[in-house]
Design a protein around this motif. Structure first.
Motif, PDB file in Angstrom:
ATOM      1  N   LEU A 156       0.824  -1.237   0.178  1.00 14.51           N
ATOM      2  CA  LEU A 156       0.116  -0.022  -0.152  1.00 14.51           C
ATOM      3  C   LEU A 156       1.091   1.242  -0.145  1.00 14.51           C
ATOM      4  O   LEU A 156       0.683   2.268  -0.750  1.00 14.51           O
ATOM      5  CB  LEU A 156      -1.074   0.025   1.117  1.00 14.51           C
ATOM      6  CG  LEU A 156      -1.936  -0.829   1.157  1.00 14.51           C
ATOM      7  CD1 LEU A 156      -2.761  -0.969   2.409  1.00 14.51           C
ATOM      8  CD2 LEU A 156      -3.024  -0.549  -0.062  1.00 14.51           C
ATOM      9  N   ILE A 157       2.038   1.155   0.901  1.00 11.31           N
ATOM     10  CA  ILE A 157       2.697   2.322   0.848  1.00 11.31           C
ATOM     11  C   ILE A 157       3.538   2.678  -0.314  1.00 11.31           C
ATOM     12  O   ILE A 157       3.768   3.793  -0.801  1.00 11.31           O
ATOM     13  CB  ILE A 157       3.590   2.171   2.023  1.00 11.31           C
ATOM     14  CG1 ILE A 157       3.299   2.293   3.437  1.00 11.31           C
ATOM     15  CG2 ILE A 157       4.809   3.535   1.849  1.00 11.31           C
ATOM     16  CD1 ILE A 157       3.829   2.083   4.528  1.00 11.31           C
ATOM     17  N   GLY A 158       3.889   1.496  -1.037  1.00 12.87           N
ATOM     18  CA  GLY A 158       4.913   1.522  -2.180  1.00 12.87           C
ATOM     19  C   GLY A 158       6.122   1.096  -1.938  1.00 12.87           C
ATOM     20  O   GLY A 158       7.228   1.268  -2.917  1.00 12.87           O
ATOM     21  N   VAL A 159       6.416   0.321  -0.875  1.00 12.68           N
ATOM     22  CA  VAL A 159       7.801   0.125  -0.636  1.00 12.68           C
ATOM     23  C   VAL A 159       8.368  -1.041  -1.696  1.00 12.68           C
ATOM     24  O   VAL A 159       7.376  -1.970  -2.046  1.00 12.68           O
ATOM     25  CB  VAL A 159       8.071  -0.681   0.727  1.00 12.68           C
ATOM     26  CG1 VAL A 159       9.266  -1.300   0.923  1.00 12.68           C
ATOM     27  CG2 VAL A 159       7.686   0.525   1.849  1.00 12.68           C
ATOM     28  N   GLU A 160       9.260  -0.887  -2.149  1.00 16.68           N
ATOM     29  CA  GLU A 160       9.971  -2.163  -3.323  1.00 16.68           C
ATOM     30  C   GLU A 160       9.906  -3.429  -2.582  1.00 16.68           C
ATOM     31  O   GLU A 160       9.990  -3.799  -1.412  1.00 16.68           O
ATOM     32  CB  GLU A 160      11.328  -1.547  -3.757  1.00 16.68           C
ATOM     33  CG  GLU A 160      11.282  -0.117  -4.350  1.00 16.68           C
ATOM     34  CD  GLU A 160      10.583  -0.034  -5.655  1.00 16.68           C
ATOM     35  OE1 GLU A 160      10.184  -0.974  -6.229  1.00 16.68           O
ATOM     36  OE2 GLU A 160      10.786   1.137  -6.189  1.00 16.68           O
ATOM     37  N   ASP A 161       9.383  -4.206  -3.526  1.00 10.45           N
ATOM     38  CA  ASP A 161       9.408  -5.731  -3.093  1.00 10.45           C
ATOM     39  C   ASP A 161      10.725  -6.361  -2.430  1.00 10.45           C
ATOM     40  O   ASP A 161      10.494  -7.024  -1.396  1.00 10.45           O
ATOM     41  CB  ASP A 161       9.247  -6.579  -4.363  1.00 10.45           C
ATOM     42  CG  ASP A 161       7.603  -6.539  -4.768  1.00 10.45           C
ATOM     43  OD1 ASP A 161       6.900  -5.676  -4.164  1.00 10.45           O
ATOM     44  OD2 ASP A 161       7.266  -6.991  -5.836  1.00 10.45           O
ATOM     45  N   ARG A 198       9.986   7.577  -5.903  1.00  9.81           N
ATOM     46  CA  ARG A 198       8.750   7.782  -6.531  1.00  9.81           C
ATOM     47  C   ARG A 198       8.688   9.153  -7.067  1.00  9.81           C
ATOM     48  O   ARG A 198       7.900   9.480  -7.752  1.00  9.81           O
ATOM     49  CB  ARG A 198       7.922   7.771  -5.389  1.00  9.81           C
ATOM     50  CG  ARG A 198       7.577   6.388  -4.764  1.00  9.81           C
ATOM     51  CD  ARG A 198       6.876   5.467  -5.925  1.00  9.81           C
ATOM     52  NE  ARG A 198       6.831   4.009  -5.709  1.00  9.81           N
ATOM     53  CZ  ARG A 198       7.627   2.951  -6.211  1.00  9.81           C
ATOM     54  NH1 ARG A 198       8.678   3.520  -6.697  1.00  9.81           N
ATOM     55  NH2 ARG A 198       7.492   1.820  -5.732  1.00  9.81           N
ATOM     56  N   ARG A 199       9.648  10.147  -6.738  1.00 12.02           N
ATOM     57  CA  ARG A 199       9.616  11.472  -7.359  1.00 12.02           C
ATOM     58  C   ARG A 199       9.951  11.247  -8.850  1.00 12.02           C
ATOM     59  O   ARG A 199       9.445  11.987  -9.663  1.00 12.02           O
ATOM     60  CB  ARG A 199      10.561  12.414  -6.799  1.00 12.02           C
ATOM     61  CG  ARG A 199      10.254  13.019  -5.634  1.00 12.02           C
ATOM     62  CD  ARG A 199      10.844  14.289  -4.982  1.00 12.02           C
ATOM     63  NE  ARG A 199      10.328  14.826  -3.785  1.00 12.02           N
ATOM     64  CZ  ARG A 199      11.031  14.870  -2.766  1.00 12.02           C
ATOM     65  NH1 ARG A 199      12.019  14.487  -2.447  1.00 12.02           N
ATOM     66  NH2 ARG A 199      10.058  15.783  -1.610  1.00 12.02           N
ATOM     67  N   GLU A 200      10.857  10.219  -8.939  1.00  7.88           N
ATOM     68  CA  GLU A 200      11.449  10.188 -10.380  1.00  7.88           C
ATOM     69  C   GLU A 200      10.338   8.981 -11.181  1.00  7.88           C
ATOM     70  O   GLU A 200      10.252   9.096 -12.338  1.00  7.88           O
ATOM     71  CB  GLU A 200      12.795   9.348 -10.451  1.00  7.88           C
ATOM     72  CG  GLU A 200      13.733  10.358  -9.660  1.00  7.88           C
ATOM     73  CD  GLU A 200      15.162   9.612  -9.443  1.00  7.88           C
ATOM     74  OE1 GLU A 200      15.209   8.286  -9.697  1.00  7.88           O
ATOM     75  OE2 GLU A 200      16.273  10.216  -9.289  1.00  7.88           O
ATOM     76  N   ASN A 201       9.693   8.283 -10.410  1.00 10.58           N
ATOM     77  CA  ASN A 201       9.101   7.070 -11.010  1.00 10.58           C
ATOM     78  C   ASN A 201       7.665   6.899 -10.318  1.00 10.58           C
ATOM     79  O   ASN A 201       7.845   5.949  -9.530  1.00 10.58           O
ATOM     80  CB  ASN A 201       9.719   5.702 -11.293  1.00 10.58           C
ATOM     81  CG  ASN A 201       8.957   4.780 -12.057  1.00 10.58           C
ATOM     82  OD1 ASN A 201       8.183   4.979 -12.657  1.00 10.58           O
ATOM     83  ND2 ASN A 201       9.402   3.349 -11.535  1.00 10.58           N
ATOM     84  N   PRO A 202       6.703   7.723 -10.181  1.00 10.88           N
ATOM     85  CA  PRO A 202       5.248   7.518  -9.412  1.00 10.88           C
ATOM     86  C   PRO A 202       4.678   6.448  -9.916  1.00 10.88           C
ATOM     87  O   PRO A 202       4.712   5.924 -11.206  1.00 10.88           O
ATOM     88  CB  PRO A 202       4.696   8.678  -9.794  1.00 10.88           C
ATOM     89  CG  PRO A 202       5.120   9.233 -11.044  1.00 10.88           C
ATOM     90  CD  PRO A 202       6.672   8.833 -11.063  1.00 10.88           C
ATOM     91  N   LEU A 226       0.648   5.008  -2.039  1.00  8.30           N
ATOM     92  CA  LEU A 226       0.388   6.071  -1.169  1.00  8.30           C
ATOM     93  C   LEU A 226       1.644   7.137  -1.241  1.00  8.30           C
ATOM     94  O   LEU A 226       1.285   8.287  -1.299  1.00  8.30           O
ATOM     95  CB  LEU A 226       0.488   5.672   0.278  1.00  8.30           C
ATOM     96  CG  LEU A 226      -0.867   5.273   0.916  1.00  8.30           C
ATOM     97  CD1 LEU A 226      -0.645   4.446   2.348  1.00  8.30           C
ATOM     98  CD2 LEU A 226      -1.882   6.571   1.172  1.00  8.30           C
ATOM     99  N   MET A 227       2.788   6.572  -1.376  1.00  7.39           N
ATOM    100  CA  MET A 227       3.996   7.391  -1.568  1.00  7.39           C
ATOM    101  C   MET A 227       3.699   8.366  -2.806  1.00  7.39           C
ATOM    102  O   MET A 227       4.034   9.652  -2.562  1.00  7.39           O
ATOM    103  CB  MET A 227       5.218   6.654  -1.509  1.00  7.39           C
ATOM    104  CG  MET A 227       6.536   7.671  -1.509  1.00  7.39           C
ATOM    105  SD  MET A 227       6.658   8.688  -0.058  1.00  7.39           S
ATOM    106  CE  MET A 227       7.232   7.745   1.300  1.00  7.39           C
ATOM    107  N   SER A 228       3.490   7.979  -3.959  1.00 13.11           N
ATOM    108  CA  SER A 228       3.257   8.772  -5.189  1.00 13.11           C
ATOM    109  C   SER A 228       2.298   9.574  -4.977  1.00 13.11           C
ATOM    110  O   SER A 228       2.299  10.728  -5.158  1.00 13.11           O
ATOM    111  CB  SER A 228       2.876   7.644  -6.181  1.00 13.11           C
ATOM    112  OG  SER A 228       4.139   6.896  -6.448  1.00 13.11           O
TER     113      SER A 228
END
Length: 418
Positions: A171-176, A215-219, A223-225
């Motif tokens: 959900l947050i966007g933490v990489e696998d 995520r700034r570079e690759n949204p 949640l983070m994006s």
């Protein structure tokens, strides 16, 4: 334990141990009989607080605007020594520079709390969690199947933590590739071992900062994006707030659900009549999980609240600046609210609303409540209904526990056999 009246504030104070904090009956029963509020000190905290042990009083305090969580919001506030929150942080041995990342939302109030809460809640609505349920079921099956094949497991390490970590990190966007490390760090952070706590916190902070850069570079759709997309808006988040929210969600979204799943399994194994009833009627899971939340109360103690004025509460006078805290586990075992509260009853019809305060109440009610309930329902169905042969893997008195400052005693491991 003796009655603590307002005029005895400095003379009579009950010291709560970690063991007592987590015990719904011993001690709290006597304190509840004495008075609506009793003066206590929490483990590793010197400042006395007024303790609430009754259900209706806990709900009232948690929804009363005359109380705030941030003591600096008290009119005319002058700090005299470290706050209760600061003492708890010091009990962990955490460096001061990490203070800005801790306590976000937990010790904020009013418009500031609402601003932070609003940026998170969209991903935790009941509808969003219902849509996520098939994914949670698949993750759980994928975890349990090899464990059942091996015919043994340690439920915290092998299921509770991996399940909760995979879901919240997604959900947050933490990489696998970072999820296993986050899971390890949060266990070390929650271990109470100071040699592990500080490095774990540092690693989580740095990984969160790296995630913001990526995520700034690759949204993506996480949640983070979403936070980054609105960071330049008036109500947008600062980078420090983003890191703090990641830590909050990682901490509350992994450790409490993992512990609750394991403790729920143990509790049902301890109550074979209730477990047999659940296996006969799996639909009772919808009642069993709220009852287990009430019975276990995985977060036994609420955050301190500060009186913003002199006031009467529960028939007792409080002075401006005095702190109160709710023993959530005691409130959830209040005999004035529940018939035979010491008895686990998975058919119990709880009262209005959610029927307990295990996940808080009012403006600070747990954002992840629907997610926690869903994870528990799925895990208990997989473990105890689909695998009816599951038993405890060691003697009951051989189970290991650990203490957290102000948060009581928790399972360290739960070995089982399939």
């Amino acid at each position: 334990m003796t009655l603590t009246a307002p005029e005895q504030t400095e003379q009579t104070v009950v010291a709560l141990t970690s063991e007592l904090v987590s015990d719904p009956v011993r001690g709290y029963t006597e304190l509840r009989r004495q008075a609506p509020l009793v003066r206590v000190t929490l483990p590793d905290v010197e400042t006395p607080v007024w303790l609430i042990t009754r259900y209706e009083d806990a709900k009232a305090a948690l929804a009363d605007p005359r109380f705030v969580r941030d003591e600096t919001k008290i009119p005319g506030y002058v700090q005299e020594g470290p706050s209760i929150a600061q003492q708890m942080i010091e009990a962990y041995g955490l460096p001061a520079e990490y203070g800005e990342y801790l306590g976000i939302m937990v010790i904020t109030d009013g418009a500031e709390h609402a601003r932070l809460r609003n940026v998170v809640t969209k991903s935790f609505t009941a509808r969003r969690i219902a849509e996520l349920r098939p994914r949670i079921e698949q993750i759980t099956r994928d975890l349990v199947t090899p464990l059942a094949g091996a015919r043994q497991a340690e439920l915290l390490e092998d299921l509770g933590y991996p399940l909760a970590a995979t879901v919240i990190c997604s959900l947050i966007g933490v990489e696998d590739e970072d999820v296993p490390r986050m899971r390890t760090w949060i266990r070390e952070y929650a271990s109470g071992d100071l040699e592990k706590v500080i490095p774990a916190l540092k690693n989580m902070v740095e990984t969160s900062k790296e995630l913001i850069v990526r995520r700034r570079e690759n949204p993506t759709d996480d949640l983070m994006s979403q936070w980054i997309a609105t960071e330049n808006e008036p109500d947008g988040l600062t980078e420090t707030e983003m890191v703090a929210l990641v830590l909050l969600l990682i901490n509350t979204g992994i450790t409490p659900p993992a512990l609750f799943i394991a403790t729920s399994v143990l509790t049902l194994l301890d109550h074979p009549d209730q477990l047999a009833k659940l296996r006969r009627e799996p639909a009772l899971l919808l009642r069993a999980v709220p009852e287990l939340l009430r019975y276990i109360s995985p977060v036994p103690m609420g955050a301190p609240l500060y009186a913003t004025e002199d006031l009467d509460f529960a028939g007792m006078p409080l002075r401006k600046g005095e702190a109160v805290t709710s023993a959530l586990i005691a409130a959830n075992h209040d005999p004035h609210e529940y018939r035979s509260p010491e008895r686990l009853d998975i058919t119990r019809e709880l009262g209005r609303g959610v029927g307990h305060v295990a996940l808080g109440h009012g403006a600070h009610y747990c954002i992840g409540a629907a997610l926690a309930r869903t994870e528990a329902e799925v895990a208990l169905e997989e473990l105890l209904i689909r695998h009816p042969g599951l038993t405890l893997g060691v003697a009951r008195d051989e189970l290991e526990y650990f203490d957290l400052p102000g948060e009581g005693r928790h399972l360290h491991k739960l070995p089982v056999r399939f």
